[in-house]
Design a protein around this motif. Structure first.
Motif, PDB file in Angstrom:
ATOM      1  N   ALA A  68       0.805  -1.229   0.000  1.00 32.55           N
ATOM      2  CA  ALA A  68       0.000   0.000   0.000  1.00 32.55           C
ATOM      3  C   ALA A  68       0.840   1.282   0.000  1.00 32.55           C
ATOM      4  O   ALA A  68       0.311   2.373  -0.143  1.00 32.55           O
ATOM      5  CB  ALA A  68      -0.946   0.007   1.191  1.00 32.55           C
ATOM      6  N   SER A  69       2.151   1.135   0.143  1.00 31.37           N
ATOM      7  CA  SER A  69       3.012   2.326   0.219  1.00 31.37           C
ATOM      8  C   SER A  69       3.415   2.803  -1.169  1.00 31.37           C
ATOM      9  O   SER A  69       3.274   2.078  -2.153  1.00 31.37           O
ATOM     10  CB  SER A  69       4.270   2.024   1.036  1.00 31.37           C
ATOM     11  OG  SER A  69       5.128   1.161   0.325  1.00 31.37           O
ATOM     12  N   MET A  70       3.916   4.042  -1.220  1.00 31.83           N
ATOM     13  CA  MET A  70       4.511   4.567  -2.436  1.00 31.83           C
ATOM     14  C   MET A  70       5.743   5.382  -2.017  1.00 31.83           C
ATOM     15  O   MET A  70       5.621   6.503  -1.534  1.00 31.83           O
ATOM     16  CB  MET A  70       3.535   5.447  -3.212  1.00 31.83           C
ATOM     17  CG  MET A  70       4.168   5.970  -4.511  1.00 31.83           C
ATOM     18  SD  MET A  70       3.047   7.002  -5.461  1.00 31.83           S
ATOM     19  CE  MET A  70       1.829   5.811  -5.956  1.00 31.83           C
ATOM     20  N   VAL A  71       6.908   4.780  -2.166  1.00 37.75           N
ATOM     21  CA  VAL A  71       8.154   5.433  -1.767  1.00 37.75           C
ATOM     22  C   VAL A  71       8.596   6.387  -2.871  1.00 37.75           C
ATOM     23  O   VAL A  71       8.743   5.988  -4.023  1.00 37.75           O
ATOM     24  CB  VAL A  71       9.255   4.383  -1.471  1.00 37.75           C
ATOM     25  CG1 VAL A  71      10.573   5.049  -1.138  1.00 37.75           C
ATOM     26  CG2 VAL A  71       8.813   3.462  -0.337  1.00 37.75           C
ATOM     27  N   THR A  72       8.800   7.663  -2.492  1.00 33.56           N
ATOM     28  CA  THR A  72       9.246   8.660  -3.467  1.00 33.56           C
ATOM     29  C   THR A  72      10.682   9.105  -3.206  1.00 33.56           C
ATOM     30  O   THR A  72      11.286   9.760  -4.048  1.00 33.56           O
ATOM     31  CB  THR A  72       8.332   9.900  -3.441  1.00 33.56           C
ATOM     32  OG1 THR A  72       8.346  10.460  -2.131  1.00 33.56           O
ATOM     33  CG2 THR A  72       6.906   9.523  -3.833  1.00 33.56           C
ATOM     34  N   GLY A  73      11.226   8.757  -2.046  1.00 32.80           N
ATOM     35  CA  GLY A  73      12.597   9.131  -1.738  1.00 32.80           C
ATOM     36  C   GLY A  73      13.169   8.274  -0.635  1.00 32.80           C
ATOM     37  O   GLY A  73      12.454   7.877   0.288  1.00 32.80           O
ATOM     38  N   LEU A  74      14.450   7.952  -0.740  1.00 31.27           N
ATOM     39  CA  LEU A  74      15.135   7.162   0.281  1.00 31.27           C
ATOM     40  C   LEU A  74      16.540   7.727   0.431  1.00 31.27           C
ATOM     41  O   LEU A  74      17.276   7.824  -0.545  1.00 31.27           O
ATOM     42  CB  LEU A  74      15.197   5.692  -0.134  1.00 31.27           C
ATOM     43  CG  LEU A  74      15.757   4.785   0.952  1.00 31.27           C
ATOM     44  CD1 LEU A  74      14.656   3.898   1.502  1.00 31.27           C
ATOM     45  CD2 LEU A  74      16.866   3.917   0.411  1.00 31.27           C
ATOM     46  N   ASN A  75      16.871   8.130   1.653  1.00 39.54           N
ATOM     47  CA  ASN A  75      18.195   8.667   1.932  1.00 39.54           C
ATOM     48  C   ASN A  75      18.881   7.746   2.930  1.00 39.54           C
ATOM     49  O   ASN A  75      18.325   7.451   3.986  1.00 39.54           O
ATOM     50  CB  ASN A  75      18.076  10.083   2.503  1.00 39.54           C
ATOM     51  CG  ASN A  75      19.433  10.712   2.726  1.00 39.54           C
ATOM     52  OD1 ASN A  75      20.336  10.536   1.918  1.00 39.54           O
ATOM     53  ND2 ASN A  75      19.578  11.432   3.812  1.00 39.54           N
ATOM     54  N   VAL A  76      20.086   7.277   2.602  1.00 44.23           N
ATOM     55  CA  VAL A  76      20.836   6.356   3.457  1.00 44.23           C
ATOM     56  C   VAL A  76      22.132   7.026   3.893  1.00 44.23           C
ATOM     57  O   VAL A  76      22.881   7.528   3.052  1.00 44.23           O
ATOM     58  CB  VAL A  76      21.166   5.047   2.699  1.00 44.23           C
ATOM     59  CG1 VAL A  76      21.958   4.099   3.574  1.00 44.23           C
ATOM     60  CG2 VAL A  76      19.906   4.386   2.175  1.00 44.23           C
ATOM     61  N   SER A  77      22.386   7.019   5.213  1.00 46.11           N
ATOM     62  CA  SER A  77      23.614   7.609   5.753  1.00 46.11           C
ATOM     63  C   SER A  77      24.283   6.633   6.706  1.00 46.11           C
ATOM     64  O   SER A  77      23.626   6.110   7.606  1.00 46.11           O
ATOM     65  CB  SER A  77      23.303   8.881   6.546  1.00 46.11           C
ATOM     66  OG  SER A  77      22.576   9.784   5.763  1.00 46.11           O
ATOM     67  N   PRO A  78      25.610   6.385   6.549  1.00 45.13           N
ATOM     68  CA  PRO A  78      26.303   5.541   7.513  1.00 45.13           C
ATOM     69  C   PRO A  78      26.377   6.262   8.865  1.00 45.13           C
ATOM     70  O   PRO A  78      26.547   7.479   8.912  1.00 45.13           O
ATOM     71  CB  PRO A  78      27.696   5.355   6.922  1.00 45.13           C
ATOM     72  CG  PRO A  78      27.796   6.275   5.757  1.00 45.13           C
ATOM     73  CD  PRO A  78      26.460   6.853   5.478  1.00 45.13           C
ATOM     74  N   VAL A  79      26.196   5.511   9.956  1.00 46.12           N
ATOM     75  CA  VAL A  79      26.264   6.075  11.306  1.00 46.12           C
ATOM     76  C   VAL A  79      27.022   5.139  12.238  1.00 46.12           C
ATOM     77  O   VAL A  79      27.219   3.966  11.923  1.00 46.12           O
ATOM     78  CB  VAL A  79      24.848   6.353  11.886  1.00 46.12           C
ATOM     79  CG1 VAL A  79      24.132   7.449  11.128  1.00 46.12           C
ATOM     80  CG2 VAL A  79      24.013   5.099  11.933  1.00 46.12           C
ATOM     81  N   ASP A  80      27.426   5.677  13.391  1.00 42.68           N
ATOM     82  CA  ASP A  80      28.097   4.875  14.422  1.00 42.68           C
ATOM     83  C   ASP A  80      27.181   4.631  15.615  1.00 42.68           C
ATOM     84  O   ASP A  80      27.636   4.265  16.682  1.00 42.68           O
ATOM     85  CB  ASP A  80      29.364   5.585  14.907  1.00 42.68           C
ATOM     86  CG  ASP A  80      30.456   5.583  13.853  1.00 42.68           C
ATOM     87  OD1 ASP A  80      30.499   4.629  13.050  1.00 42.68           O
ATOM     88  OD2 ASP A  80      31.243   6.533  13.818  1.00 42.68           O
ATOM     89  N   GLU A  81      25.894   4.851  15.452  1.00 42.33           N
ATOM     90  CA  GLU A  81      24.918   4.741  16.536  1.00 42.33           C
ATOM     91  C   GLU A  81      24.747   3.292  16.996  1.00 42.33           C
ATOM     92  O   GLU A  81      24.769   2.365  16.190  1.00 42.33           O
ATOM     93  CB  GLU A  81      23.586   5.290  16.026  1.00 42.33           C
ATOM     94  CG  GLU A  81      22.594   5.614  17.101  1.00 42.33           C
ATOM     95  CD  GLU A  81      21.382   6.340  16.542  1.00 42.33           C
ATOM     96  OE1 GLU A  81      20.266   6.016  16.972  1.00 42.33           O
ATOM     97  OE2 GLU A  81      21.553   7.223  15.679  1.00 42.33           O
ATOM     98  N   ASP A  82      24.549   3.104  18.304  1.00 40.33           N
ATOM     99  CA  ASP A  82      24.305   1.781  18.877  1.00 40.33           C
ATOM    100  C   ASP A  82      22.890   1.336  18.491  1.00 40.33           C
ATOM    101  O   ASP A  82      21.924   2.030  18.808  1.00 40.33           O
ATOM    102  CB  ASP A  82      24.442   1.847  20.395  1.00 40.33           C
ATOM    103  CG  ASP A  82      24.191   0.505  21.070  1.00 40.33           C
ATOM    104  OD1 ASP A  82      23.960  -0.504  20.377  1.00 40.33           O
ATOM    105  OD2 ASP A  82      24.228   0.472  22.316  1.00 40.33           O
ATOM    106  N   PRO A  83      22.748   0.175  17.821  1.00 41.14           N
ATOM    107  CA  PRO A  83      21.422  -0.265  17.389  1.00 41.14           C
ATOM    108  C   PRO A  83      20.581  -0.866  18.504  1.00 41.14           C
ATOM    109  O   PRO A  83      19.390  -1.109  18.328  1.00 41.14           O
ATOM    110  CB  PRO A  83      21.745  -1.314  16.319  1.00 41.14           C
ATOM    111  CG  PRO A  83      23.052  -1.878  16.758  1.00 41.14           C
ATOM    112  CD  PRO A  83      23.807  -0.716  17.371  1.00 41.14           C
ATOM    113  N   GLY A  84      21.192  -1.151  19.655  1.00 47.61           N
ATOM    114  CA  GLY A  84      20.469  -1.810  20.735  1.00 47.61           C
ATOM    115  C   GLY A  84      20.324  -3.299  20.464  1.00 47.61           C
ATOM    116  O   GLY A  84      20.970  -3.848  19.578  1.00 47.61           O
ATOM    117  N   ASP A  85      19.448  -3.936  21.222  1.00 52.91           N
ATOM    118  CA  ASP A  85      19.214  -5.376  21.070  1.00 52.91           C
ATOM    119  C   ASP A  85      17.965  -5.610  20.241  1.00 52.91           C
ATOM    120  O   ASP A  85      16.941  -4.986  20.470  1.00 52.91           O
ATOM    121  CB  ASP A  85      19.032  -6.037  22.439  1.00 52.91           C
ATOM    122  CG  ASP A  85      20.301  -5.972  23.281  1.00 52.91           C
ATOM    123  OD1 ASP A  85      21.392  -6.083  22.695  1.00 52.91           O
ATOM    124  OD2 ASP A  85      20.184  -5.801  24.502  1.00 52.91           O
TER     125      ASP A  85
END
Length: 93
Positions: A68-85
């Motif tokens: 049902a979605s319609m993706v019009t933009g996707l931005n990807v950035s590398p990060v050093d953030e802790d993803p958690g469990d």
């Protein structure tokens, strides 16, 4: 084992179409850690962390999204953030 961590911003018709739940299910299927949340501007934001090939596959899936979605933009950035469990659904910010 190398780990890749990215923050992704998805724009388009991505709220009210089960995008967050779909994202969590796909991330868990790929063995990724992280989270997903809606943003007040109508976008969805997610953090994916895991094996590089699995993160890249998740990026590809996010470009398509659930039916049902319609993706019009996707931005990807590398990060050093802790993803958690595990993989979590976070509240809207």
């Amino acid at each position: 084992m190398p780990v890749k961590t990215v923050k992704v911003s998805i724009k388009g018709r991505v709220q009210g179409v089960f995008y967050r739940k779909w994202t969590a299910e796909n991330a868990q299927e790929l063995g990724l850690k992280g989270w997903v949340r809606n943003r007040r501007d109508g976008s969805v934001e997610a953090l994916f962390s895991g094996e590089p090939s699995s993160v890249e596959e998740m990026e590809k899936r996010c470009r398509r999204g659930p039916p049902a979605s319609m993706v019009t933009g996707l931005n990807v950035s590398p990060v050093d953030e802790d993803p958690g469990d595990g993989f979590q659904l976070k509240p809207t910010v």
